[in-house]
Design a protein around this motif. Structure first.
Motif, PDB file in Angstrom:
ATOM      1  N   ILE A   1      31.592  34.626  44.188  1.00 38.89           N
ATOM      2  CA  ILE A   1      32.792  34.734  43.352  1.00 38.89           C
ATOM      3  C   ILE A   1      33.988  34.609  44.271  1.00 38.89           C
ATOM      4  N   LYS A   2      34.787  33.548  44.092  1.00 36.21           N
ATOM      5  CA  LYS A   2      35.909  33.278  44.985  1.00 36.21           C
ATOM      6  C   LYS A   2      37.223  33.855  44.473  1.00 36.21           C
ATOM      7  N   ARG A   3      37.345  33.990  43.147  1.00 37.44           N
ATOM      8  CA  ARG A   3      38.579  34.535  42.585  1.00 37.44           C
ATOM      9  C   ARG A   3      38.247  35.249  41.279  1.00 37.44           C
ATOM     10  N   CYS A   4      39.126  36.106  40.874  1.00 40.80           N
ATOM     11  CA  CYS A   4      38.953  36.851  39.641  1.00 40.80           C
ATOM     12  C   CYS A   4      39.339  35.958  38.459  1.00 40.80           C
ATOM     13  N   VAL A   5      38.428  35.811  37.541  1.00 46.30           N
ATOM     14  CA  VAL A   5      38.685  35.008  36.359  1.00 46.30           C
ATOM     15  C   VAL A   5      38.535  35.921  35.145  1.00 46.30           C
ATOM     16  N   SER A   6      39.633  36.184  34.493  1.00 46.41           N
ATOM     17  CA  SER A   6      39.571  36.996  33.287  1.00 46.41           C
ATOM     18  C   SER A   6      40.723  36.610  32.374  1.00 46.41           C
TER      19      SER A   6
ATOM     20  N   ARG B   1      29.343  38.494  44.214  1.00 50.71           N
ATOM     21  CA  ARG B   1      28.649  37.251  43.909  1.00 50.71           C
ATOM     22  C   ARG B   1      27.784  37.421  42.663  1.00 50.71           C
TER      23      ARG B   1
END
Length: 108
Positions: free
Chosen positions: A34-39, A22
């Motif tokens: 943080i619900k999903r990986c964003v990159s 989080r």
């Protein structure tokens, strides 16, 4: 990516909480799970050498010298000198073949 607290506008840090990772604020009690990986990665497009040297207009008023072209062996080439490194380094010499059919470019 940087995320900021909507309450106090401080930078959020990433920490591990009871339900996973989080974002949390060190100043106030704001928490964002943080619900999903964003990159993603964005690579900037590099400029072409001609754009760095001034474009096509940079070759309009240059001098010619007796320098054979390494590609077509034409005896003359246009040249220009550009300071590409620090001031205590020598200038880089750029050449362009005088033959209208070749137009090969190289540097010294």
């Amino acid at each position: 990516m940087l995320y900021f607290c909507p309450t106090c506008t401080n930078l959020l840090i990433v920490e591990e909480g009871s339900q996973g990772m989080r974002f949390s604020c060190v100043t106030c009690a704001y928490i964002f799970p943080i619900k999903r990986c964003v990159s993603y990665k964005i690579y900037p497009k590099l400029k072409a050498l001609d754009d760095v040297l001034g474009g096509a207009a940079a070759w309009k008023n240059v001098d010619a010298i007796d320098e054979p072209c390494p590609k077509c062996t034409h005896p003359r080439a246009y040249f220009m000198q550009v300071q590409t490194r620090s001031a205590d380094e020598p200038m880089t010499v750029f050449y362009k073949c005088c033959s209208p059919t070749c137009g090969h470019r190289w540097k010294e």
